[in-house]
Design a protein around this motif. Sequence first.
Motif, short mmCIF file in Angstrom:
data_model
loop_
_atom_site.label_atom_id
_atom_site.label_comp_id
_atom_site.label_asym_id
_atom_site.label_seq_id
_atom_site.Cartn_x
_atom_site.Cartn_y
_atom_site.Cartn_z
N LYS A 109 0.84 -1.20 0.00
CA LYS A 109 0.00 0.00 0.00
C LYS A 109 0.87 1.26 0.00
O LYS A 109 0.60 2.23 -0.72
N GLY A 110 1.94 1.24 0.80
CA GLY A 110 2.84 2.37 0.84
C GLY A 110 3.61 2.53 -0.45
O GLY A 110 3.76 3.65 -0.97
N LEU A 111 4.09 1.42 -1.00
CA LEU A 111 4.85 1.49 -2.25
C LEU A 111 3.99 1.97 -3.41
O LEU A 111 4.49 2.59 -4.35
N PHE A 112 2.69 1.69 -3.35
CA PHE A 112 1.80 2.04 -4.45
C PHE A 112 1.34 3.50 -4.40
O PHE A 112 0.61 3.94 -5.29
N ARG A 113 1.76 4.24 -3.37
CA ARG A 113 1.43 5.66 -3.33
C ARG A 113 2.06 6.36 -4.55
O ARG A 113 3.18 6.03 -4.96
N GLU A 114 1.34 7.32 -5.08
CA GLU A 114 1.78 7.98 -6.32
C GLU A 114 3.17 8.61 -6.19
O GLU A 114 3.97 8.59 -7.14
N GLU A 115 3.48 9.15 -5.00
CA GLU A 115 4.74 9.87 -4.86
C GLU A 115 5.98 8.98 -4.93
O GLU A 115 7.10 9.46 -5.13
N THR A 116 5.79 7.66 -4.79
CA THR A 116 6.95 6.76 -4.85
C THR A 116 7.38 6.45 -6.28
O THR A 116 8.54 6.12 -6.52
N GLY A 117 6.43 6.51 -7.22
CA GLY A 117 6.75 6.13 -8.59
C GLY A 117 7.12 4.67 -8.75
O GLY A 117 7.75 4.27 -9.73
N PHE A 118 6.69 3.85 -7.77
CA PHE A 118 7.08 2.43 -7.80
C PHE A 118 6.36 1.64 -8.88
O PHE A 118 6.91 0.74 -9.49
N ARG A 119 5.09 2.01 -9.12
CA ARG A 119 4.31 1.27 -10.11
C ARG A 119 4.80 1.59 -11.52
O ARG A 119 5.15 2.73 -11.83
N THR A 120 4.85 0.59 -12.35
CA THR A 120 5.29 0.76 -13.74
C THR A 120 4.12 0.64 -14.71
O THR A 120 4.32 0.74 -15.92
N GLY A 121 2.91 0.43 -14.18
CA GLY A 121 1.76 0.19 -15.04
C GLY A 121 1.49 -1.28 -15.23
O GLY A 121 0.47 -1.67 -15.80
N ARG A 122 2.40 -2.11 -14.75
CA ARG A 122 2.24 -3.57 -14.86
C ARG A 122 1.65 -4.16 -13.58
O ARG A 122 1.78 -3.60 -12.50
N LEU A 123 1.06 -5.32 -13.75
CA LEU A 123 0.65 -6.14 -12.62
C LEU A 123 1.89 -6.53 -11.82
O LEU A 123 2.93 -6.84 -12.39
N ILE A 124 1.80 -6.49 -10.49
CA ILE A 124 2.87 -7.01 -9.65
C ILE A 124 2.68 -8.51 -9.50
O ILE A 124 1.57 -8.99 -9.25
N SER A 125 3.74 -9.27 -9.67
CA SER A 125 3.65 -10.72 -9.57
C SER A 125 4.84 -11.27 -8.78
O SER A 125 5.73 -10.52 -8.38
N HIS A 126 4.83 -12.56 -8.56
CA HIS A 126 5.86 -13.19 -7.74
C HIS A 126 6.60 -14.24 -8.56
O HIS A 126 6.01 -14.96 -9.36
N MET A 127 7.91 -14.31 -8.34
CA MET A 127 8.74 -15.33 -9.00
C MET A 127 9.62 -16.02 -7.97
O MET A 127 10.32 -15.37 -7.21
N ASN A 128 9.57 -17.33 -7.96
CA ASN A 128 10.48 -18.14 -7.15
C ASN A 128 11.61 -18.66 -8.02
O ASN A 128 11.43 -18.92 -9.21
N ILE A 129 12.77 -18.86 -7.41
CA ILE A 129 13.86 -19.60 -8.03
C ILE A 129 14.13 -20.82 -7.16
O ILE A 129 14.19 -20.72 -5.93
#
Length: 301
Positions: A109-129
């Motif tokens: 929720k904090g990262l998705f605030r507009e002032e962070t610019g964290f979102r790239t317009g893409r869905l956030i997903s998870h990747m395991n190795i």
Amino acid sequence: MVYASFDELEAAVMKKARKSRVAVVEAADGHVLEAVRHATDAGLVEPLLFGNRKNIVDNLERLGLAADAYEVVETTEPIESAVQAGIAVKEGRADFLLKGLIQTGVLLKGLFREETGFRTGRLISHMNIVQVASYPKLLALCDAAINIAPDLEQKRVIIQNSVDALNRMGIDMPKVAVLASSENVSEKMPETLDAAKLKEMNENGLITNCVVDGPLSFDLAVSPEAAETKGYCSPVAGDADLLVCPNIVSANVLIKCLRHMAHALTAGIAVGGRVPVVLNSRAASAEDKFRTMVLAASAAG
């Protein structure tokens, strides 16, 4: 480039021109700081700690570290830590994020605030190795942690997110297996229809910098012997770099089976944002957290 183990991945990361900078969100946690100390002493990262300064310093001193061992940014509440860490990324002061003593929902929720610019317009997903003894190289898997029942377009983005991360790790043209119970397309099994469409999207340039095949059963994806026995000819069969599961249940079951029954080593990050995010649970060991930081540093490019 192919990595046979996390040790090889770590060696490649250590050759980078500079250390990765990790922003630790709500860093007043002994387990997290122990992992950060390990990563710092190994020469992997330079930490930037967010949270209550006194609580962070108390935890540092309990670990035998000086109060000024790492840079600390004082914040008053968890969501402020997340926002400030996101801004640090935006300003180029951090290469990836590490979850500390904060709920994942609050962090995002904090990262998705507009002032962070964290979102790239893409869905956030998870990747395991995954590193498993019976497979000759590290194997990626998605999405076992964030997206519950992705539709076709979401699956396309999930694949591209993971492929982009693998590309930044130095894995060129990864081989992507879209999993189902069978390699046969059937209207009775919607996941096989999606898999066939995702393969077509790749052929048409809508999923890039990889080779996608599907639907593929798990054995066809990872076993050359199974592919040969079934007479299935594909550049992906028996040699997959990335496994794409139909939904979070199948992905979560698969990753836990590999971890607990095949004694696989695993690490997982959230991708699709400006930088990778390490979302280990608090119960994860310091070794697990360190391994995931190696992955995040590699996937940050």
